[in-house]
Write an enzyme that holds these catalytic residues in place. Structure first.
Site, PDB file in Angstrom:
ATOM      1  N   HIS A  83     -73.778  25.396  -5.166  1.00 26.71           N
ATOM      2  CA  HIS A  83     -74.889  26.075  -4.487  1.00 26.71           C
ATOM      3  C   HIS A  83     -76.220  25.753  -5.153  1.00 26.71           C
ATOM      4  CE1 HIS A  83     -75.407  29.504  -7.378  1.00 26.71           C
ATOM      5  NE2 HIS A  83     -74.098  29.432  -7.523  1.00 26.71           N
ATOM      6  N   ASP A  85     -79.164  27.616  -4.858  1.00 31.91           N
ATOM      7  CA  ASP A  85     -80.030  28.724  -5.258  1.00 31.91           C
ATOM      8  C   ASP A  85     -79.676  29.230  -6.649  1.00 31.91           C
ATOM      9  OD1 ASP A  85     -77.550  29.735  -4.168  1.00 31.91           O
ATOM     10  OD2 ASP A  85     -78.448  31.736  -4.197  1.00 31.91           O
ATOM     11  N   ASP A 130     -76.407  27.842 -13.333  1.00 34.15           N
ATOM     12  CA  ASP A 130     -75.702  28.456 -12.221  1.00 34.15           C
ATOM     13  C   ASP A 130     -76.571  28.325 -10.975  1.00 34.15           C
ATOM     14  OD1 ASP A 130     -74.185  30.014 -10.527  1.00 34.15           O
ATOM     15  OD2 ASP A 130     -74.675  31.913 -11.485  1.00 34.15           O
ATOM     16  N   GLU A 164     -76.133  31.489  -2.159  1.00 29.94           N
ATOM     17  CA  GLU A 164     -74.834  31.979  -2.635  1.00 29.94           C
ATOM     18  C   GLU A 164     -74.991  33.243  -3.464  1.00 29.94           C
ATOM     19  OE1 GLU A 164     -71.453  32.316  -5.562  1.00 29.94           O
ATOM     20  OE2 GLU A 164     -73.610  32.101  -5.898  1.00 29.94           O
ATOM     21  N   ASP A 187     -68.679  25.905  -9.758  1.00 33.21           N
ATOM     22  CA  ASP A 187     -69.563  27.059  -9.923  1.00 33.21           C
ATOM     23  C   ASP A 187     -69.032  28.019 -10.983  1.00 33.21           C
ATOM     24  OD1 ASP A 187     -71.681  28.792  -9.440  1.00 33.21           O
ATOM     25  OD2 ASP A 187     -70.694  29.778  -7.743  1.00 33.21           O
ATOM     26  N   HIS A 369     -77.561  34.208 -15.050  1.00 33.35           N
ATOM     27  CA  HIS A 369     -78.449  35.258 -14.527  1.00 33.35           C
ATOM     28  C   HIS A 369     -79.297  35.883 -15.635  1.00 33.35           C
ATOM     29  CE1 HIS A 369     -75.761  36.086 -10.734  1.00 33.35           C
ATOM     30  NE2 HIS A 369     -75.819  34.809 -11.056  1.00 33.35           N
TER      31      HIS A 369
END
Length: 398
Positions: A83, A85, A130, A164, A187, A369
């Protein structure tokens, strides 16, 4: 391989320079323009290296194909997915990979990478491993395969998805255009991880309605919905939470509260690997909402439960060859897979439910994150190696 290692690192650094944070408040697809920018960059690179059927859909998914080697055209097509994003939970603009001070006491996982080259941010943004590490690994695999006829392979299908991180990565995914019979998302986390089991997930909105009366004459009349919601949250505090669970333990996770005296709403996430326990948690949340409302006579409540994704395990178990192949790819890359359940979800969970078995391969990053996110360079290289091995194995997939 030195040339590939250099290209791989350059790719990753190029991709993280683009801010592709998804936006849960947007109804567009993709939700941010940066994702369109990255998709355009990837499309140009894929065309330049010789990929075919390169297409970016109106909703932001980029598809491409690598035609099979001569004699392998009738073999099953294998898919590779990552992904584009990044998480909205930390800043993602102006990523500057450089040095940052992290302590082993707070981040003991650093001890596994002593003496290794590691990419950090400057501590003000996330890094974007990520899942731009996964994007870079798949893109470099594609270039290696297309440039080297000695890598004999079956049909390969690539897809890079938007949004995602907010659960919309497969909302508009076109399985027919993608063309794979099974696939692998790149991922996952640290090097060697292989995931084919994840949470069942639901999002719950609990609304409490009160009665508004002027506070000067409210005795015996006013019902404060905010107090009702607060009592509900206090009840949840006695239930399993992310902060005190691990492995396959599920939880309740309040993520937002809004309200006034007349009406207050709580948004709560429910997670559990076990389907029966998952359904029991839904019933438990409704019971807690009822209990909270009954403590405030005159109030009313409503519970809206939306399933967001389910455990991919039952679907993967129906296609055991998909795991057999990826385990062989790990072995070919001199790795022993560390198979563990995901305490979260991936595009692969939703795709598996849609009929495309799709385990999750590591991308190599750590502390996703977060502004403390980092990526060991050797882990990124191993992700590419597994992707190349999967391409080789595709020539033997029956």
């Amino acid at each position: 391989m030195q040339d590939s290692n250099k290209r791989l690192l350059e790719r990753f650094l190029r991709y993280v320079s683009i801010d592709t944070r998804s936006d849960p408040a947007s109804s567009e697809s993709p939700t941010t323009k940066g994702q369109i920018t990255l998709a355009g960059m990837l499309a140009g690179e894929l065309r330049a290296m010789g990929a075919s059927d390169v297409h970016c859909s109106e909703t932001g998914t980029l598809y491409a194909k690598i035609p099979a080697s001569a004699g392998c055209e009738q073999l099953p097509a294998i898919g590779f997915i990552a992904h584009m994003d990044t998480s909205f939970e930390a800043p993602g603009a102006n990523v500057r990979p450089k040095n940052i001070v992290l302590s082993l006491a707070k981040f003991p996982e650093l001890g596994r990478y002593i003496g290794k080259d590691i990419i950090f941010t400057d501590g003000t943004t996330l890094l974007g491993a990520d899942d731009k590490a996964g994007v870079a690994a798949i893109m470099e695999m594609a270039e290696c395969v297309l440039a080297d006829p000695a890598i004999v392979h079956g049909p390969l299908c690539l897809a890079f998805t938007p949004d995602e991180e907010i659960g919309r990565g497969t909302k508009y995914f076109d399985l027919k255009r993608f063309g794979a019979e099974f696939a692998y998302t790149f991922d996952g986390g640290e090097v060697g991880e292989l995931e084919w089991e994840n949470f069942n997930a639901a999002e719950v909105i609990v609304r409490f309605k009160g009665i508004v009366v002027h506070p000067g004459s409210a005795k015996g009349k006013m019902v404060n919905a905010i107090r009702c919601a607060a009592h509900f949250l206090a009840l949840i505090e006695k239930e399993p939470a992310p902060e005190n669970t691990e492995r396959r333990e599920g939880f309740f996770h309040p993520i937002s509260v809004t309200g006034e005296v007349s009406e207050a709403s709580c948004k709560v996430l429910i997670r559990d690997h076990d389907a029966q326990k998952f359904e029991a948690k839904k019933r438990r949340l409704e019971e807690l909402a009822r209990t909270a409302s009954s403590s405030f006579p005159g109030s009313a409540y409503d519970v809206q439960i939306t399933d967001t994704y389910c455990n991919m395990r039952p679907f993967i178990e129906r296609a055991p060859q998909v795991l057999d192949l990826v385990r062989k790819a790990y072995a070919g890359a001199s790795l022993r897979p560390v198979e563990k359940p995901i305490r979260g979800g991936t595009d692969g969970a939703l795709l598996s439910e849609m009929g495309l078995p799709c385990p999750n391969v590591f991308a190599g990053g750590v502390n996703f994150h977060s502004v403390y996110e980092f990526l060991p360079v050797a882990s990124l290289q191993k992700a590419r190696d597994v992707a190349i091995e999967l391409a080789r194995i595709s020539a033997k997939a029956r």
